[in-house]
Motif scaffolding. Structure first.
Motif, PDB file in Angstrom:
ATOM      1  N   VAL A  83     -49.670  22.056  24.626  1.00 49.77           N
ATOM      2  CA  VAL A  83     -49.748  20.919  23.290  1.00 49.77           C
ATOM      3  C   VAL A  83     -49.190  21.731  22.018  1.00 49.77           C
ATOM      4  CG1 VAL A  83     -51.510  19.831  22.195  1.00 49.77           C
ATOM      5  CG2 VAL A  83     -51.507  19.963  24.497  1.00 49.77           C
ATOM      6  N   GLN A  84     -49.301  22.970  22.063  1.00 49.33           N
ATOM      7  CA  GLN A  84     -48.972  23.459  20.670  1.00 49.33           C
ATOM      8  C   GLN A  84     -47.713  23.319  19.936  1.00 49.33           C
ATOM      9  OE1 GLN A  84     -51.753  25.354  18.902  1.00 49.33           O
ATOM     10  NE2 GLN A  84     -50.315  24.864  17.284  1.00 49.33           N
ATOM     11  N   PRO A  85     -46.562  23.214  20.670  1.00 48.88           N
ATOM     12  CA  PRO A  85     -45.328  22.694  20.100  1.00 48.88           C
ATOM     13  C   PRO A  85     -45.206  21.694  19.550  1.00 48.88           C
ATOM     14  CG  PRO A  85     -45.160  23.899  22.454  1.00 48.88           C
ATOM     15  CD  PRO A  85     -46.582  23.607  22.089  1.00 48.88           C
ATOM     16  N   LEU A  86     -46.175  20.492  20.040  1.00 52.82           N
ATOM     17  CA  LEU A  86     -46.278  19.393  19.325  1.00 52.82           C
ATOM     18  C   LEU A  86     -47.205  19.234  18.203  1.00 52.82           C
ATOM     19  CD1 LEU A  86     -46.526  17.372  22.617  1.00 52.82           C
ATOM     20  CD2 LEU A  86     -44.294  17.553  21.447  1.00 52.82           C
ATOM     21  N   ALA A  87     -47.793  20.211  18.100  1.00 54.44           N
ATOM     22  CA  ALA A  87     -48.858  20.133  17.052  1.00 54.44           C
ATOM     23  C   ALA A  87     -48.709  20.566  15.807  1.00 54.44           C
ATOM     24  CB  ALA A  87     -50.205  21.014  17.519  1.00 54.44           C
ATOM     25  N   ALA A  88     -47.579  21.175  15.557  1.00 52.10           N
ATOM     26  CA  ALA A  88     -46.949  21.898  14.246  1.00 52.10           C
ATOM     27  C   ALA A  88     -47.926  22.789  13.827  1.00 52.10           C
ATOM     28  CB  ALA A  88     -46.550  20.509  13.305  1.00 52.10           C
ATOM     29  N   GLU A  89     -48.671  22.294  12.556  1.00 44.58           N
ATOM     30  CA  GLU A  89     -49.517  23.432  12.043  1.00 44.58           C
ATOM     31  C   GLU A  89     -50.872  22.999  12.362  1.00 44.58           C
ATOM     32  OE1 GLU A  89     -49.038  23.146   7.912  1.00 44.58           O
ATOM     33  OE2 GLU A  89     -46.836  23.788   7.686  1.00 44.58           O
TER      34      GLU A  89
END
Length: 365
Positions: free
Chosen positions: A66-72
């Protein structure tokens, strides 16, 4: 901050295949809630199988998805697990205090079925389940010794007609060995044995169990038929060795459960290899790939392979089976992996619907 949708997060989660479920958590219906906030993304999972030892690894894997989509945004993964009850055959009432009943069986004796049962039960408990064991081998009960129950210790009674299970290592247990002297042979005919098994099962006050494992006697006789016809068994696990004669009898066990409409979750191949304690050399004393062949033939799965190891025998004989005696050992980790897969496979079968009551016909040519 970059906009993100729930569908994008679901797609990211769907790309991860869980090793226990053999499918994505989204496909398994484990994603309960997704919250997208300004500074965080929260994914809440509710698992229908037990896998407590893998929760941290699961959080890490999903966070990476999920992190690549979450940005910051900060990604938070919450995990709970809730084992559901198998619906069971329509005309068979459920067993009070028990959600799921798993029969652990073998076609013949001497394949390590009881050792596998007790370690599988302890592994399920270590993964977060409430577990009990019924020792259905009336003629040769062994679970009491394996659990370290002292000779002569008797279960307490309630309401003058129920037994309270004896608890060891967090497991609730009942066995004929708790009721008679261990040197007293059970010189009984089939109907008496079947009746005794039913009494042990139904007159024990099981307390809120996710799984009750039944350590079956070897063979395909009275107790097996009684269990299949009168007890709402959720599924069966077959224990075998790679030896050809053991595989032949294991096939009979699978066929028996199929005839009475009890799903077989898979095969546990015990004593698959001998590992030399001095040099570490591995040798397949009883043959190789037998469990895999029979799993392919009957379109089930090989749940796991266990070695022929002196420590497993010594620890179990001492009343502290491997999963308790050495929980971080390679052997204990194998039992836990099998337990997680058994729990996941049963949850998958539950989602596909229950069993029905079979009609058993005997035809004489």
């Amino acid at each position: 901050m970059t906009a993100i949708t729930q569908a994008q997060i679901e797609a990211a989660i769907d790309a991860y295949v869980d090793p226990d479920l053999k499918q994505s958590l989204l496909a398994a219906g484990a994603v309960q809630q997704i919250e997208i906030e300004e500074h965080r993304i929260c994914v809440q999972l509710q698992l229908k199988h037990v896998c407590a030892s893998r929760h941290q690894a699961l959080r890490q894997a999903l966070s990476e998805q999920v992190q690549p989509l979450a940005a910051e945004r900060q990604v938070e993964i919450g995990i709970t697990q809730q084992v559901e009850a198998h619906p069971g055959p329509k005309k068979l009432p459920g067993l009070a205090g028990v959600k799921n009943i798993i029969a652990v069986a073998s076609g013949k004796g001497g394949v390590g079925k009881s050792t596998t049962t007790v370690n599988l039960a302890l592994a399920l408990a270590a993964e977060g389940a409430r577990v009990g064991i019924l020792d259905a081998d009336i003629y040769g009960p062994s679970q009491g010794m394996m659990l370290g129950v002292a000779e002569g210790e008797r279960p307490e009674t309630a309401e003058e007609k129920y037994f309270k299970p004896i608890v060891r290592h967090g497991l609730q247990s009942m066995s004929m060995s708790y009721l008679v002297d261990e040197n007293t042979p059970m010189v009984w005919r089939g109907p008496m044995v079947s009746g005794a098994m039913q009494q042990l099962l139904n007159q024990t006050l099981w307390q809120d169990l996710d799984y009750l494992l039944i350590d079956m006697p070897p063979g395909t006789g009275d107790i097996q038929l009684t269990l299949a016809q009168r007890v709402p068994v959720s599924a069966a696990v077959i224990v075998t060795t790679p030896q050809d004669i053991a595989l032949l009898d294991a096939k009979k066990g699978i066929e028996m459960f199929r005839k009475v409409d009890i799903p077989v979750l898979g095969i546990v191949e015990n004593m698959s290899v001998h590992i030399c304690s001095n040099c570490g050399h591995e040798e397949a004393l009883f043959g190789a790939n037998g469990g895999e062949r029979i799993a392919d033939q009957y379109e089930t799965e090989l749940l796991g392979q266990l070695p022929l190891a002196l420590t497993i025998r010594e620890q179990t004989d001492a009343g502290k089976p491997t999963v308790i005696a050495d929980p971080e050992s390679a052997h204990a980790q194998r039992y836990k992996a099998i337990a997680r897969r058994v729990s996941a496979a049963l949850a998958e079968k539950n989602s596909q619907g229950g069993n029905f009551v079979p009609n058993i016909a005997v035809e004489i040519d």
